[in-house]
Design a protein around this motif. Structure first.
Motif, mmCIF file in Angstrom:
data_model
loop_
_atom_site.group_PDB
_atom_site.id
_atom_site.type_symbol
_atom_site.label_atom_id
_atom_site.label_comp_id
_atom_site.label_asym_id
_atom_site.label_seq_id
_atom_site.Cartn_x
_atom_site.Cartn_y
_atom_site.Cartn_z
ATOM 1 N N THR A 41 -10.560 6.821 -5.159
ATOM 2 C CA THR A 41 -9.190 7.008 -5.653
ATOM 3 C C THR A 41 -9.193 7.742 -6.987
ATOM 4 O O THR A 41 -8.419 8.689 -7.185
ATOM 5 C CB THR A 41 -8.494 5.642 -5.813
ATOM 6 O OG1 THR A 41 -8.453 4.993 -4.536
ATOM 7 C CG2 THR A 41 -7.086 5.801 -6.354
ATOM 8 N N ALA A 60 2.382 3.665 -9.649
ATOM 9 C CA ALA A 60 2.744 3.565 -8.230
ATOM 10 C C ALA A 60 2.030 4.648 -7.429
ATOM 11 O O ALA A 60 1.565 4.405 -6.310
ATOM 12 C CB ALA A 60 4.252 3.672 -8.062
ATOM 13 N N TYR A 61 1.925 5.836 -7.989
ATOM 14 C CA TYR A 61 1.242 6.951 -7.334
ATOM 15 C C TYR A 61 -0.229 6.597 -7.091
ATOM 16 O O TYR A 61 -0.756 6.796 -5.991
ATOM 17 C CB TYR A 61 1.370 8.183 -8.222
ATOM 18 C CG TYR A 61 0.755 9.449 -7.687
ATOM 19 C CD1 TYR A 61 1.416 10.232 -6.751
ATOM 20 C CD2 TYR A 61 -0.490 9.888 -8.146
ATOM 21 C CE1 TYR A 61 0.856 11.407 -6.275
ATOM 22 C CE2 TYR A 61 -1.059 11.054 -7.674
ATOM 23 C CZ TYR A 61 -0.377 11.815 -6.741
ATOM 24 O OH TYR A 61 -0.935 12.972 -6.262
ATOM 25 N N HIS A 63 -1.604 3.544 -7.048
ATOM 26 C CA HIS A 63 -1.713 2.432 -6.099
ATOM 27 C C HIS A 63 -1.516 2.926 -4.665
ATOM 28 O O HIS A 63 -2.177 2.456 -3.740
ATOM 29 C CB HIS A 63 -0.724 1.316 -6.439
ATOM 30 C CG HIS A 63 -1.265 0.353 -7.442
ATOM 31 N ND1 HIS A 63 -1.125 0.534 -8.786
ATOM 32 C CD2 HIS A 63 -1.983 -0.780 -7.277
ATOM 33 C CE1 HIS A 63 -1.718 -0.446 -9.423
ATOM 34 N NE2 HIS A 63 -2.245 -1.277 -8.524
ATOM 35 N N THR A 64 -0.609 3.872 -4.474
ATOM 36 C CA THR A 64 -0.426 4.460 -3.147
ATOM 37 C C THR A 64 -1.708 5.150 -2.707
ATOM 38 O O THR A 64 -2.142 5.007 -1.556
ATOM 39 C CB THR A 64 0.741 5.464 -3.152
ATOM 40 O OG1 THR A 64 1.937 4.777 -3.502
ATOM 41 C CG2 THR A 64 0.909 6.142 -1.803
ATOM 42 N N ARG A 68 -3.970 4.109 0.524
ATOM 43 C CA ARG A 68 -4.287 5.139 1.523
ATOM 44 C C ARG A 68 -5.794 5.241 1.742
ATOM 45 O O ARG A 68 -6.253 5.410 2.880
ATOM 46 C CB ARG A 68 -3.740 6.501 1.085
ATOM 47 C CG ARG A 68 -2.263 6.591 1.145
ATOM 48 C CD ARG A 68 -1.842 6.855 2.562
ATOM 49 N NE ARG A 68 -0.426 6.569 2.677
ATOM 50 C CZ ARG A 68 0.128 6.084 3.760
ATOM 51 N NH1 ARG A 68 -0.588 5.838 4.814
ATOM 52 N NH2 ARG A 68 1.411 5.836 3.807
ATOM 53 N N GLU A 130 8.638 -2.119 -3.261
ATOM 54 C CA GLU A 130 7.466 -1.434 -3.809
ATOM 55 C C GLU A 130 6.362 -1.273 -2.764
ATOM 56 O O GLU A 130 5.707 -0.233 -2.689
ATOM 57 C CB GLU A 130 6.935 -2.200 -5.022
ATOM 58 C CG GLU A 130 5.899 -1.431 -5.806
ATOM 59 C CD GLU A 130 5.524 -2.113 -7.098
ATOM 60 O OE1 GLU A 130 4.408 -1.844 -7.573
ATOM 61 O OE2 GLU A 130 6.330 -2.910 -7.632
ATOM 62 N N GLU A 133 7.268 1.571 -0.581
ATOM 63 C CA GLU A 133 6.980 2.849 -1.241
ATOM 64 C C GLU A 133 5.487 3.158 -1.202
ATOM 65 O O GLU A 133 5.090 4.297 -0.944
ATOM 66 C CB GLU A 133 7.483 2.818 -2.688
ATOM 67 C CG GLU A 133 8.986 2.838 -2.809
ATOM 68 C CD GLU A 133 9.465 2.619 -4.244
ATOM 69 O OE1 GLU A 133 8.628 2.543 -5.167
ATOM 70 O OE2 GLU A 133 10.685 2.503 -4.436
ATOM 71 N N LEU A 134 4.656 2.139 -1.465
ATOM 72 C CA LEU A 134 3.209 2.345 -1.468
ATOM 73 C C LEU A 134 2.694 2.747 -0.090
ATOM 74 O O LEU A 134 1.808 3.597 0.034
ATOM 75 C CB LEU A 134 2.482 1.078 -1.927
ATOM 76 C CG LEU A 134 2.580 0.726 -3.409
ATOM 77 C CD1 LEU A 134 1.990 -0.643 -3.658
ATOM 78 C CD2 LEU A 134 1.889 1.760 -4.266
ATOM 79 N N LEU A 135 3.258 2.146 0.952
ATOM 80 C CA LEU A 135 2.799 2.428 2.310
ATOM 81 C C LEU A 135 3.584 3.550 2.978
ATOM 82 O O LEU A 135 3.303 3.906 4.125
ATOM 83 C CB LEU A 135 2.884 1.159 3.162
ATOM 84 C CG LEU A 135 1.957 0.019 2.744
ATOM 85 C CD1 LEU A 135 2.213 -1.209 3.594
ATOM 86 C CD2 LEU A 135 0.512 0.441 2.834
ATOM 87 N N ARG A 136 4.572 4.069 2.263
ATOM 88 C CA ARG A 136 5.424 5.140 2.791
ATOM 89 C C ARG A 136 6.041 4.763 4.137
ATOM 90 O O ARG A 136 5.897 5.457 5.141
ATOM 91 C CB ARG A 136 4.648 6.441 2.909
ATOM 92 C CG ARG A 136 4.181 6.970 1.580
ATOM 93 C CD ARG A 136 3.467 8.279 1.749
ATOM 94 N NE ARG A 136 2.849 8.658 0.496
ATOM 95 C CZ ARG A 136 1.794 9.429 0.406
ATOM 96 N NH1 ARG A 136 1.252 9.933 1.486
ATOM 97 N NH2 ARG A 136 1.285 9.727 -0.761
#
Length: 171
Positions: A41, A60-61, A63-64, A68, A130, A133-136
Motif C-alpha cells: 500500500t 480514507a484514500y 485505507h481504501t 483493495r 465509511e 466508501e472504502l469498499l466502493r
C-alpha cells in the motif's frame, strides 16, 4: 519527486503506519502478511504521492488502497506464491469463542468481502457509510454483507442466533 514531497510522504507514513498495520492485521490475521499489505500500500502511495494533493481525505484514500490490496490478495487464489517449504502453521486450538485466535480462524473462513466488512465495522469501528466508501459499494451492500457475515461467523463459532427478549407478537 521534489525533496519536500519526500519529507511530507515520510512524515505521513511515520504518523500512520501503526494504524495501517493494525487494520491490515485485523483483515488478514497474520503479522507478516499484514506488513506485506502495508508495504504494498505504501509503495503504491509513494508512486501516487505527487498527485495526492487533489485528494480530499488522504486517510480514507490510503485505507481504501489497503483494503483493495487485501481483497486483491484474496482473489489470487491457488496460484499465490508460497515461499515456505515446511508445513503450514497448525490451526488454532479450540476454545472459548471470545478468544482472538478462534475468532480469527473463523473470520478467515469467510469470503474476503464479508471478512473485510466485519473487520472494518466491528474491529476498526468504522461506520457503514465509511466502509461503503472504502469498499466502493453501496451502504446497503455493506449492511447485507455484515448480516451474511455475522450469520456465517455465528455458525462457524457455534453461537446461536440472537433472539429478541420479547416477541413482538406477544403483546
Amino acid at each position: 519527486m521534489p525533496e519536500r514531497s519526500d519529507r511530507d510522504y515520510l512524515a505521513y507514513v511515520h504518523a500512520r503506519v501503526a494504524g495501517l498495520r493494525r487494520t491490515a492485521f485485523l483483515l488478514c490475521g497474520d503479522s507478516h502478511q499484514a506488513d506485506d499489505f502495508v508495504q504494498e500500500t505504501l509503495t503504491k502511495l509513494y508512486a501516487r504521492w505527487p498527485r495526492i494533493g487533489r485528494v480530499d481525505n488522504v486517510d480514507a484514500y490510503v485505507h481504501t488502497m489497503l483494503v483493495r490490496v487485501f481483497l486483491d490478495d484474496r482473489r489470487r487464489g491457488w496460484w499465490k506464491v508460497r515461499l515456505l517449504t515446511g508445513p503450514p502453521e497448525p490451526p488454532p486450538a479450540e476454545g472459548n469463542p471470545e478468544d482472538g485466535p478462534v475468532v480469527r480462524a473463523a473470520l478467515a473462513k469467510l469470503p474476503p468481502r464479508q471478512q473485510a466488512v466485519l473487520v472494518l465495522r466491528y474491529l476498526c469501528d468504522k461506520p457503514v457509510r465509511e466502509v461503503a466508501e472504502l469498499l466502493r459499494c453501496s451502504e446497503g451492500t455493506v449492511k447485507s454483507q455484515t448480516a451474511h457475515g455475522l450469520t456465517r461467523l455465528r455458525a462457524l463459532l457455534g453461537v446461536p442466533d440472537l433472539e429478541p427478549a420479547v416477541s413482538p407478537n406477544r403483546w
